[in-house]
Write an enzyme that holds these catalytic residues in place. Structure first.
Site, PDB file in Angstrom:
ATOM      1  N   ASP A 231      34.763  -2.863  31.235  1.00 44.42           N
ATOM      2  CA  ASP A 231      35.383  -4.055  30.655  1.00 44.42           C
ATOM      3  C   ASP A 231      36.832  -4.253  31.100  1.00 44.42           C
ATOM      4  O   ASP A 231      37.610  -4.924  30.422  1.00 44.42           O
ATOM      5  CB  ASP A 231      35.327  -4.008  29.117  1.00 44.42           C
ATOM      6  N   GLU A 232      37.196  -3.695  32.243  1.00 46.48           N
ATOM      7  CA  GLU A 232      38.575  -3.821  32.708  1.00 46.48           C
ATOM      8  C   GLU A 232      38.651  -4.306  34.152  1.00 46.48           C
ATOM      9  O   GLU A 232      39.638  -4.073  34.849  1.00 46.48           O
ATOM     10  CB  GLU A 232      39.310  -2.480  32.560  1.00 46.48           C
TER      11      GLU A 232
END
Length: 288
Positions: A231-232
Site C-alpha cells: 500500500d505504499e
C-alpha cells in the site's frame, strides 16, 4: 486545425538539458502536426524532464513508422525515452476484485458508456459473488479461491490469465488479498490499487469504525501503482471529503466507497491517457 478523431499522444522523459521542449515542438511544427495540448515538467531534484503532447497530423499520409524514423535521431541526442500512442488504442485492462462491488460496478459502467477508453477482457476474483455482474457485461469471470497454502498456485493462475488475455494493465478494484513479493514484482508499474486513506493509522478490519471512534474529520482514498511496499506504491490520485460528529460509521463507509470509486476512475483515466510518469518512488501526473 483540429480533426474530428481523437488525437495522437506523444510522451517522453529524459535528463534535464537545454532544448528538451524545443526538440519536440520544433519537430511537430516541421512535420506539420497541430499541437492541441502540451504539458511539461522539469524535476530539479531528480534532474529529469517529462513532456506529454496531444497532436493532430495534418498530412493524410502520416504514419507512426514515419514519425519514429524521423524523430528517433533527434531523441537520441537527448537520451530521450519516448512513446507514441495512436488515437484508436484501447488498453486491455484485467480487473481483480473480491466481494465489494462498488468499484467494479463503477468501472464497468464507465467502460460501457465510453467514459473509460479501455477494453475489459477478463475479471478475476477470489470469491464467486460478483460473477453475475460480469456475465451481464459478457466478460469472462474466473473464480480462483486462495488460502495461505494455495497462494503460490493461485497467483500463478492469475499470471496465466493476465497473459492469456494480453492485459496491459491490472486494476485491483478492492481485491482484498495481500500480493506476494513475486506477484508485486511481476505487476510493478502496470497495476493500480485503491484503498482508503485512513492508513496507516487504522489498519485491519473495520477501519471506518476505528476512525469513527477516534472522531476523524475527513475520509479519503488513494490510488497507486502496485510495488513490493504494501500500500505504499507511487501515488497516482487521491480523494478526500470532510466529515463531522453527525456521521456514524455506516456514513463513513458510504462516503469512503464513493471516494474510492471516483479516485480509482481518475487514476485509471490518467494512466490510459498517458498522463502518468513513474519518477522513482513518485509520479508526475499531468492534468487535463
Amino acid at each position: 486545425m483540429k480533426a474530428t478523431t481523437k488525437p495522437w499522444i506523444f510522451t517522453a522523459n529524459c535528463p534535464s538539458v537545454i532544448g528538451t521542449v524545443d526538440v519536440v515542438t520544433r519537430y511537430m511544427a516541421e512535420a506539420g502536426n497541430y499541437v492541441e495540448e502540451i504539458h511539461s515538467f522539469d524535476d530539479r531534484e531528480a534532474n529529469r524532464f517529462f513532456i506529454r503532447v496531444e497532436f493532430y497530423p495534418q498530412s493524410a499520409d502520416f504514419t507512426a513508422e514515419e514519425f519514429t524514423a524521423e524523430f528517433m535521431s533527434r531523441a537520441k541526442q537527448f537520451e530521450m525515452e519516448w512513446e507514441l500512442t495512436p488515437p484508436n488504442h484501447r488498453p486491455r485492462v484485467a480487473i481483480m476484485v473480491s466481494k465489494y462491488d462498488h468499484c467494479l460496478n463503477d468501472l464497468l459502467y464507465r467502460y460501457r458508456t465510453g467514459q473509460l477508453n479501455i477494453e475489459v477482457p477478463v475479471i478475476i476474483s477470489n470469491h464467486p459473488d460478483l460473477e453475475s455482474l460480469a456475465q451481464w457485461h459478457n466478460i469472462p469471470y474466473y473464480h480462483l479461491p486462495i488460502t495461505a497454502e494455495t497462494k503460490q498456485e493461485q497467483e500463478a493462475k492469475v499470471r496465466e490469465l493476465i497473459e492469456q488475455y494480453d492485459a496491459e494493465l491490472v486494476v485491483l478494484a478492492r481485491y482484498m488479498q495481500v500480493l506476494s513479493s513475486e506477484m508485486c514484482q511481476y505487476l510493478d508499474g502496470r497495476a493500480i490499487n485503491i484503498h482508503h486513506s485512513l492508513l496507516p493509522g487504522f489498519k485491519g478490519a473495520r477501519p471506518y469504525h476505528q476512525a469513527w471512534e477516534k472522531g476523524v474529520k475527513m475520509v479519503g482514498a488513494t490510488a497507486h501503482y502496485v510495488n513490493d511496499d504494501l500500500d505504499e506504491g507511487p501515488i497516482i490520485a487521491q480523494g478526500i471529503q470532510t466529515v463531522d460528529h453527525a456521521h456514524y460509521p455506516e456514513d463513513l463507509v458510504a462516503k469512503g466507497q464513493d471516494i474510492e470509486r471516483v479516485t480509482l476512475f481518475n487514476a485509471i483515466k490518467c494512466h490510459v491517457e498517458k498522463r502518468v510518469f513513474l519518477n522513482g518512488k513518485r509520479t508526475v501526473v499531468f492534468g487535463r
